[in-house]
Enzyme design. Structure first.
Site, mmCIF file in Angstrom:
data_model
loop_
_atom_site.group_PDB
_atom_site.id
_atom_site.type_symbol
_atom_site.label_atom_id
_atom_site.label_comp_id
_atom_site.label_asym_id
_atom_site.label_seq_id
_atom_site.Cartn_x
_atom_site.Cartn_y
_atom_site.Cartn_z
ATOM 1 N N SER A 1 5.659 -3.018 -4.752
ATOM 2 C CA SER A 1 4.464 -2.350 -5.273
ATOM 3 C C SER A 1 4.087 -1.223 -4.321
ATOM 4 C CB SER A 1 3.268 -3.314 -5.388
ATOM 5 O OG SER A 1 3.526 -4.366 -6.279
ATOM 6 N N ASN A 2 3.249 -0.326 -4.811
ATOM 7 C CA ASN A 2 2.600 0.678 -3.970
ATOM 8 C C ASN A 2 1.089 0.510 -4.105
ATOM 9 O OD1 ASN A 2 5.200 2.029 -3.627
ATOM 10 N ND2 ASN A 2 4.875 2.893 -5.669
#
Length: 792
Positions: free
Chosen positions: A196-197
């Site tokens: 994820s970011n």
């Protein structure tokens, strides 16, 4: 479903005795807004809405966590279902469910019970066509009992730990007179957690003067671990917009009127595996310091569906050390001299729901930090948060085992010197010496549970204008503000960052330097699809290929395929360096980068000339490695491999990405943009994910795999994506409240025949985020508005 609803209607249907009562508003893309006066009614509305879209996946996960897959599906390929069922029997989520429920305050118990009632209500209203095809007519699709959701919640708490080991637990039979049992198959070990970011920006950088948040989780597009988007409101108590994991009450990621947050999977360790020195005369006894201890056996039984449709029973004796359950490791097994056991930091974590719910009721970063220090229930993620006052904050507050300083030093040495420990570490598994008492976990009076770190020891960043995480460790999540001196099991420090982390940090730093950041800027950081590895290396790779042509080595033969390096150079020279639908050369670069191991992306070697420098982590490693003085050039050979596999897949070197990368959504094939880890970009979209495929929600039949390209998922005709960008949220706080844009890339529904299965993917493909409607005015402005009152 029989509700008689349609776009633009304003119906309020009342059914039942009003034990639960919720007002439901549905806006575009099937987002459900629930308003209720109490927690039970709020859960009722959420459970009803989520089950309308995903009932089969929810009950399938309950079936899995109860250890009942084989009862309905048979033994499974390679005894997969039977081993998984035995593993879950050892984890005993069913036996622990009542204690988990009883440990909750009444308001949380009411929320969960209401969610169960809402699920059951939705299931009762459904026709077979309202379920996905794989679940229609199935006998395991049933109403949920009182404790079923607590079983599922216990399983969610173990998402980054014990549940990834169920196949190894369920196969851990002790060596007998005929010797050890066969090792677990290589694919029995679940892959590492998903990517994820997440960003949070302070008001000093935003155009609005308030904080900003970017949430870009990368999760599977099928089965479990899918998100469902909703807005939950108890006036004056709880008002949160965001997403929840299927079957999980409340909101795990999103925003309220003055605070927003994003999560990314932590790089740290939520469990440890311990090697045991066994008694040569009895492999169920092991040394622990100066003592020899006996393992504890338990005989378990599971129901198994037989080929003739009847039900039989399988029985297996499995074992525990004082650390925890024994494991049958891939390749290694459980031998006569050495065994392996594990301990889980989230076993007995009764505060998972309270953690996320309390976060949603915090009004600012200060209060959210207080939740982490007082509730202490975060299981497995980093958190980035920002508030309307302009503050930004980061922490990895996940449950982390606590070691002595000696154990930590031995662990660091072990992953470099011990082959098995190094291989396990590559799969994010920490190996300790289970026969050395000094490697045992250490208790702390301020910790939530014995053996884990207290909140005061966990990493956090305050006072920074920008905090970013893309699944690397806590060490560098704000340029120029490293976090050092924390537990080695929380993640290594002063180590190379992934290409995706570097791209995140560089993009965020560029916006910070410019200032006046807007929502469009955050979304563009994701949707620009720019490849960092191409930015750093592509021009030099083109030059290397042209140099080989000039030296008379332009025709390269790899595994019988002859490739033209001049043609490859022409394609890459004309490429825009992005992974957009119309980008030509993107697939060639993807396969070129896949010709190098992941270790080559992180330091000097066959790809990079300049090694990683902890004093310059955003810009190293860099520069294309020079060709060797003798022998084959790894650069041109990798290019030859790339050309070979693309030819095998029937793909031209200059094929537009949108022609060969797609998502199957029901009967539709939707072209999609995005890339993978080797490309070094934010917007990950890939044919394979990083969560174990423990849902039975079947992905569409895949075309023929190109041999040797499992890493990129290349099949005949291209790439069928099944994992990556899921919920996307860009949030800012303005003087009049929060404003957010985003989308759900795989849609709200897991039913392939539902329009809510494809609409989010079409919006993602077109890069068309929509308003995430929070205020009444925003909700009422929806072009697709449906209302009803739900009573039960």
């Amino acid at each position: 479903m029989g509700n008689g609803k349609g776009a633009g209607t304003d119906r309020r249907d009342a059914v039942g005795d009003a034990r639960h009562e919720a007002d439901i508003v549905i806006t575009e893309h099937g987002v459900v807004h629930v308003t209720a006066a109490d927690w039970g009614s709020l859960g009722f509305g959420q459970g009803w809405g989520c089950a309308r879209d995903n009932a089969a996946v929810i009950v399938d996960q309950v079936t899995k966590a109860r250890g009942e897959r084989a009862r309905y599906w048979g033994r499974g390929s390679g005894d997969h279902h039977v081993a998984g069922d035995f593993g879950y029997r050892v984890l005993d989520l069913v036996g622990r469910a009542e204690a988990l429920r009883n440990a909750q305050p009444d308001w949380i118990r009411n929320l969960v019970d209401g969610y169960r009632a809402g699920y059951n209500r939705a299931l009762a209203e459904m026709t077979p066509e309202d379920l996905p095809r794989w679940a229609r007519g199935a006998d395991w699709v049933r109403p949920l009992d009182e404790l079923d959701l607590w079983v599922h919640i216990g399983d969610v708490a173990l998402m980054a730990s014990g549940r990834n080991l169920v196949q190894l637990i369920g196969r851990a039979e002790a060596p007998g007179p005929d010797g050890p049992a066969p090792p677990s198959p290589a694919d029995a070990l679940g892959p590492p957690p998903a990517a994820s970011n997440g960003w949070a920006l302070s008001g000093a950088l935003s155009e609005s003067g308030g904080g900003m948040v970017l949430a870009n989780p990368h999760f599977p597009w099928y089965g479990e671990a899918r998100f469902w988007e909703c807005h939950l409101r108890i006036p004056g108590t709880y008002d949160v917009y965001g997403v929840s994991l299927l079957g999980t009450p409340g909101i795990q990621m999103g925003f309220n009127s003055s605070l927003g947050w994003a999560h990314t999977f932590s790089r740290g360790h939520r469990f440890t595996v311990a090697g045991l020195e066994l008694d040569p005369a009895d492999p169920t006894r092991y040394r622990h310091g100066d003592r020899v201890l006996d393992m504890e056996p338990t005989t378990h039984s599971v129901d198994v569906r037989l080929d003739d449709g009847s039900t039989g029973e399988a029985e297996r004796t499995l074992w525990r050390s004082h650390h925890g359950p024994m494991l049958n490791m891939p390749l290694i097994g459980w031998g006569n001299d050495t065994g392996f056991t594990f301990r889980d930091a989230n076993e007995g974590n009764h505060r998972v729901l309270e953690q996320f719910l309390a976060m949603g009721m915090a009004s600012d970063v200060h209060e959210m930090r207080k939740v982490f220090h007082e509730v202490r229930g975060m299981p497995w993620v980093n958190t980035m948060a920002a508030d309307s006052g302009g503050a930004a904050w980061y922490t990895d507050g996940s449950a982390t085992p606590r070691l002595t300083s000696g154990a930590a030093e031995r662990f660091r040495a072990r992953i470099g010197d011990d082959l098995i420990a190094g291989l396990l570490f590559e799969n994010r598994i920490a190996l300790l010496d289970g026969s050395d008492p000094d490697d045992d976990w250490q208790d702390h009076p301020e910790a939530r549970s014995p053996g884990i770190e207290p909140p005061s020891a966990l990493p956090e960043l305050r006072g920074c204008d920008i905090v970013v995480n893309a699944n690397d460790s806590h060490w560098l999540n704000s340029p120029g503000h490293p976090l050092e001196g924390h537990s080695v099991l929380g993640g290594l420090e002063r180590t190379a960052r992934s290409l995706r982390t570097r791209k995140n940090l560089q993009a965020a730093a560029a916006l910070a330097e410019r200032g006046a950041v807007t929502l469009d800027d955050l979304l563009e950081a994701v949707f620009d699809n720019e490849s960092l590895s191409a930015e750093m290396l592509c021009a030099d790779v083109v030059q290397r290929c042209r140099g080989a042509v000039e030296a008379g080595k332009g025709r390269i033969v790899v595994e019988g395929h002859e490739g033209d390096l001049a043609a490859a150079a022409d394609v890459l020279e004309a490429w825009d360096g992005r992974f957009n639908l119309d980008s030509r050369g993107a697939v060639l670069w993807r396969e070129f980068m896949a010709g190098f191991p992941e270790s080559a992306w992180l330091g000097a070697g066959p790809l990079f000339a300049t090694d990683f420098d902890p004093e310059d982590p955003l810009n190293t490693p860099r520069d294309l490695a020079p060709p060797p003085e003798s022998g084959e050039d790894p650069v041109t050979r990798s290019m030859g491999h790339a050309m070979r596999v693309l030819a095998a897949a029937g793909i031209a070197l200059d094929a537009p990405l949108g022609d060969v990368q797609w998502a199957d959504r029901g009967e539709r094939r939707v072209p999609v943009h995005g890339g993978g880890e080797g490309e070094g970009m934010l917007n990950v979209l890939a044919p394979s994910g990083a969560l174990p495929p423990s849902s039975l929600d079947p992905m569409p039949a895949s075309p023929v795999q190109v041999p040797g390209r499992e890493r990129t998922g290349l099949v005949e005709g291209g790439y069928r994506v099944t994992y990556g960008t899921s919920f996307l949220m860009a949030l800012e706080f303005r003087a009049n409240g929060p404003r957010a844009l985003g989308l759900m890339a795989y849609g709200q529904s897991s039913n392939e025949d539902s329009p809510r299965h494809v609409d989010g993917t079409l919006a993602y493909s077109a890069r068309e985020p929509r308003p995430l409607r929070f205020s009444d005015a925003e909700i009422n402005a929806s072009p697709e508005l449906q209302r009803l009152r739900l009573l039960a």
